[in-house]
Write a protein that holds these residues in place. Structure first.
Motif, PDB file in Angstrom:
ATOM      1  N   UNK A  40      71.691  11.945  14.350  1.00  0.00           N
ATOM      2  CA  UNK A  40      72.262  12.273  15.704  1.00  0.00           C
ATOM      3  C   UNK A  40      71.256  13.341  16.396  1.00  0.00           C
ATOM      4  N   UNK A  41      70.784  14.138  15.516  1.00  0.00           N
ATOM      5  CA  UNK A  41      70.017  15.422  16.217  1.00  0.00           C
ATOM      6  C   UNK A  41      68.575  14.532  16.571  1.00  0.00           C
ATOM      7  N   UNK A  42      68.183  13.668  15.964  1.00  0.00           N
ATOM      8  CA  UNK A  42      66.946  12.992  16.265  1.00  0.00           C
ATOM      9  C   UNK A  42      67.116  12.173  17.509  1.00  0.00           C
ATOM     10  N   UNK A  43      68.121  11.398  17.455  1.00  0.00           N
ATOM     11  CA  UNK A  43      68.619  10.524  18.666  1.00  0.00           C
ATOM     12  C   UNK A  43      68.682  11.441  19.780  1.00  0.00           C
ATOM     13  N   UNK A  44      69.515  12.614  19.719  1.00  0.00           N
ATOM     14  CA  UNK A  44      69.830  13.525  20.942  1.00  0.00           C
ATOM     15  C   UNK A  44      68.562  13.936  21.422  1.00  0.00           C
ATOM     16  N   UNK A  45      67.516  14.412  20.514  1.00  0.00           N
ATOM     17  CA  UNK A  45      66.194  14.771  21.101  1.00  0.00           C
ATOM     18  C   UNK A  45      65.463  13.845  22.056  1.00  0.00           C
ATOM     19  N   UNK A  46      65.532  12.541  21.279  1.00  0.00           N
ATOM     20  CA  UNK A  46      65.056  11.398  22.358  1.00  0.00           C
ATOM     21  C   UNK A  46      65.713  11.244  23.612  1.00  0.00           C
ATOM     22  N   UNK A  47      66.918  11.313  23.593  1.00  0.00           N
ATOM     23  CA  UNK A  47      67.807  11.306  24.860  1.00  0.00           C
ATOM     24  C   UNK A  47      67.356  12.467  25.950  1.00  0.00           C
ATOM     25  N   UNK A  82      64.404  13.831  25.910  1.00  0.00           N
ATOM     26  CA  UNK A  82      63.016  13.891  26.329  1.00  0.00           C
ATOM     27  C   UNK A  82      62.921  12.867  27.281  1.00  0.00           C
ATOM     28  N   UNK A  83      63.348  11.760  27.050  1.00  0.00           N
ATOM     29  CA  UNK A  83      63.329  10.518  27.728  1.00  0.00           C
ATOM     30  C   UNK A  83      64.122  10.246  28.975  1.00  0.00           C
ATOM     31  N   UNK A  84      65.347  11.005  29.048  1.00  0.00           N
ATOM     32  CA  UNK A  84      66.437  10.818  30.173  1.00  0.00           C
ATOM     33  C   UNK A  84      66.822  11.977  30.598  1.00  0.00           C
ATOM     34  N   UNK A 132      66.964  13.654  33.446  1.00  0.00           N
ATOM     35  CA  UNK A 132      68.138  13.891  34.639  1.00  0.00           C
ATOM     36  C   UNK A 132      69.141  12.880  34.512  1.00  0.00           C
ATOM     37  N   UNK A 133      69.354  12.595  33.198  1.00  0.00           N
ATOM     38  CA  UNK A 133      70.558  11.699  33.049  1.00  0.00           C
ATOM     39  C   UNK A 133      71.741  12.318  33.537  1.00  0.00           C
ATOM     40  N   UNK A 134      72.524  11.561  34.437  1.00  0.00           N
ATOM     41  CA  UNK A 134      73.634  11.904  35.227  1.00  0.00           C
ATOM     42  C   UNK A 134      75.019  12.005  34.445  1.00  0.00           C
ATOM     43  N   UNK A 135      74.973  11.381  33.290  1.00  0.00           N
ATOM     44  CA  UNK A 135      76.194  11.183  32.309  1.00  0.00           C
ATOM     45  C   UNK A 135      76.678  12.708  31.988  1.00  0.00           C
ATOM     46  N   UNK A 136      77.833  12.894  31.659  1.00  0.00           N
ATOM     47  CA  UNK A 136      78.547  14.237  31.171  1.00  0.00           C
ATOM     48  C   UNK A 136      78.492  14.209  29.803  1.00  0.00           C
ATOM     49  N   UNK A 137      78.682  13.061  29.167  1.00  0.00           N
ATOM     50  CA  UNK A 137      78.715  13.027  27.433  1.00  0.00           C
ATOM     51  C   UNK A 137      77.694  12.109  27.020  1.00  0.00           C
ATOM     52  N   UNK A 138      77.408  12.310  25.754  1.00  0.00           N
ATOM     53  CA  UNK A 138      77.058  11.369  24.707  1.00  0.00           C
ATOM     54  C   UNK A 138      78.002  11.142  23.668  1.00  0.00           C
ATOM     55  N   UNK A 139      78.305   9.922  23.300  1.00  0.00           N
ATOM     56  CA  UNK A 139      79.230   9.623  22.188  1.00  0.00           C
ATOM     57  C   UNK A 139      78.450   8.712  21.281  1.00  0.00           C
ATOM     58  N   UNK A 140      78.616   9.283  19.911  1.00  0.00           N
ATOM     59  CA  UNK A 140      78.327   8.603  18.905  1.00  0.00           C
ATOM     60  C   UNK A 140      79.332   7.932  18.102  1.00  0.00           C
ATOM     61  N   UNK A 141      79.184   6.494  17.585  1.00  0.00           N
ATOM     62  CA  UNK A 141      80.222   5.995  16.847  1.00  0.00           C
ATOM     63  C   UNK A 141      79.585   5.767  15.701  1.00  0.00           C
ATOM     64  N   UNK A 142      80.293   6.334  14.420  1.00  0.00           N
ATOM     65  CA  UNK A 142      79.658   6.128  13.142  1.00  0.00           C
ATOM     66  C   UNK A 142      80.505   5.055  12.568  1.00  0.00           C
ATOM     67  N   UNK A 143      79.665   3.879  11.980  1.00  0.00           N
ATOM     68  CA  UNK A 143      80.153   2.463  11.566  1.00  0.00           C
ATOM     69  C   UNK A 143      79.831   2.494  10.156  1.00  0.00           C
ATOM     70  N   UNK A 144      81.070   2.116   9.433  1.00  0.00           N
ATOM     71  CA  UNK A 144      80.797   2.160   7.762  1.00  0.00           C
ATOM     72  C   UNK A 144      81.064   0.673   7.511  1.00  0.00           C
TER      73      UNK A 144
END
Length: 124
Positions: free
Chosen positions: A19-26, A28-30, A32-44
């Motif tokens: 999630x840390x790696x993905x957050x870094x990319x979010x 970096x690449x977005x 000015x993203x307007x969304x208030x939240x980022x949600x991660x769903x852990x799938x097992x």
């Protein structure tokens, strides 16, 4: 985010790092993203009492976008544990999610370094 299926504790630890790696990319690449939240769903991978296999979301871990933008991703001192500590209210999507949290937080290092996460989620 698909969990590795190693152990509940290792899976949540790995998810924090991923999630840390993905957050870094979010961030970096977005930037000015307007969304208030980022949600991660852990799938097992799950197996029911009849031996049937399935995949299901077990935990949903949200983050405030403005908090993610404050992280110094270049710092090696900010880890997946720190990111887990920044999570907002975690949602239990499947009863197995409790086991993942319990096992993760039973580990001495996880309980020490992800203390806020463990305190906030142990009673889900």
């Amino acid at each position: 985010m698909k969990l590795n299926g190693l152990s509940a504790s290792a899976d949540v630890f790995s998810a924090g790092s991923e999630m840390l790696n993905i957050s870094k990319e979010i961030v970096k690449y977005f930037p000015k993203q307007a969304g208030d939240e980022v949600h991660f769903v852990l799938v097992a991978d799950l197996v029911d009492k009849y031996g049937n296999k399935s995949e299901a979301g077990v935990l949903e871990i949200p983050y405030a976008t403005n908090e993610l933008k404050k992280i110094n991703f270049e710092s090696s001192s900010f880890t997946g544990w720190n990111l887990l500590n920044l999570s907002q209210e975690v949602t239990l999507l499947h009863p197995v999610g409790r086991e993942f949290i319990r096992e993760f937080c039973k580990d001495e290092s996880n309980a020490k370094y992800a203390d806020t996460f463990c305190t906030n989620t142990i009673n889900l």
